[in-house]
Scaffold this active site. Structure first.
Site, short mmCIF file in Angstrom:
data_model
loop_
_atom_site.label_atom_id
_atom_site.label_comp_id
_atom_site.label_asym_id
_atom_site.label_seq_id
_atom_site.Cartn_x
_atom_site.Cartn_y
_atom_site.Cartn_z
N SER A 1 -0.50 1.36 5.76
CA SER A 1 -0.98 0.00 7.23
C SER A 1 -2.37 -0.88 6.63
O SER A 1 -2.48 -0.97 6.32
CB SER A 1 -1.01 0.81 8.07
OG SER A 1 -1.37 0.15 9.51
N ASP A 2 -2.26 -2.20 7.83
CA ASP A 2 -2.78 -3.26 7.93
C ASP A 2 -3.55 -4.57 8.73
O ASP A 2 -2.27 -4.74 9.29
CB ASP A 2 -2.59 -4.69 6.19
CG ASP A 2 -3.58 -5.10 5.51
OD1 ASP A 2 -4.50 -4.11 4.99
OD2 ASP A 2 -3.44 -6.27 5.73
N GLN A 3 -4.20 -4.71 8.56
CA GLN A 3 -3.95 -5.60 10.25
C GLN A 3 -5.09 -6.89 9.62
O GLN A 3 -6.02 -6.67 8.66
CB GLN A 3 -5.14 -4.29 11.11
CG GLN A 3 -5.56 -5.35 12.15
CD GLN A 3 -6.72 -4.45 13.19
OE1 GLN A 3 -7.64 -4.74 13.08
NE2 GLN A 3 -5.88 -4.28 14.09
N LYS B 1 1.02 -1.37 -0.03
CA LYS B 1 -0.60 -0.03 0.46
C LYS B 1 0.82 0.93 0.24
O LYS B 1 0.70 2.17 -0.63
CB LYS B 1 -0.52 0.08 1.32
CG LYS B 1 -1.95 -1.19 1.53
CD LYS B 1 -2.39 -0.95 2.19
CE LYS B 1 -3.63 -2.25 2.33
NZ LYS B 1 -4.65 -2.34 3.30
#
Length: 193
Positions: free
Chosen positions: A69-71, A53
């Site tokens: 960011s990623d979760q 991203k």
């Protein structure tokens, strides 16, 4: 002169967290395929997507410092994504009741112009209460957390689903670990205070 900061995310939750820093920033959609790779572990998936991203937006804005960011909700090594609808959210919460999950929240900060690229991972251990079906339904009708990894929105009524949270970066559970974000922004040359 300080570089432009861009949040490479369309998440309203991440945007709200970034606003806490009182730092001017822009928002750009990263447009990244979030399909997991075969056999990819949840932490690796979150890290790969956070960097993808940031890089996708940085390619369009090479002079900017870009945050990605990623979760991924990690249930015993299985990635639980955003449910998308009520039925899938019910199924997720039923599986999670009385169990411990790790929300793997990954962060990447990239600046193409300077060659800066750093990543970090903020795992958050969450113990879910042993919820009955009526409590799950009540929660889902009230919050509609269909755009949240693991169907849990801890910043709202979702906190009532939980027994405990363990993290060294408390905002990581909401989707952007601000302590780590501040650290990486400083490393990229962005003055915060």
């Amino acid at each position: 002169m300080q570089r432009t900061v861009i949040l490479g995310s369309t998440s309203r939750y991440r945007r709200g967290l970034m606003e806490r820093l009182r730092l001017p920033f822009e928002v750009q959609a990263p447009e990244v395929d979030e399909t997991p790779l075969p056999g990819e572990a949840p932490a690796a998936l979150a890290a790969r997507l956070a960097l993808a991203k940031a890089r996708a937006v940085a390619q369009r804005f090479p002079e900017a410092v870009v945050i990605g960011s990623d979760q991924v909700a990690d249930l015993d090594g299985e990635a639980l994504g955003k449910p998308g609808d009520h039925a899938r959210a019910v199924a997720q919460l039923r599986r999670m009741r009385g169990r411990t999950l790790v929300f793997q929240t990954a962060l990447a900060v990239v600046c193409e112009a300077t060659g800066f690229a750093q990543q970090d991972l903020a795992p958050v251990r969450v113990v879910f209460r042993d919820l009955g079906d009526a409590a799950i339904e009540q929660y889902l009708r009230a919050e509609e957390p269909y755009d949240c990894a693991g169907s849990a929105k801890s910043e709202g009524l979702g906190i009532a689903l939980l027994e405990s949270i363990e993290s060294d970066d408390p905002t990581a559970l909401v989707g952007l670990p601000l302590i780590r974000t501040c650290r990486l922004l400083r490393a990229a040359g962005i003055a915060l205070l």
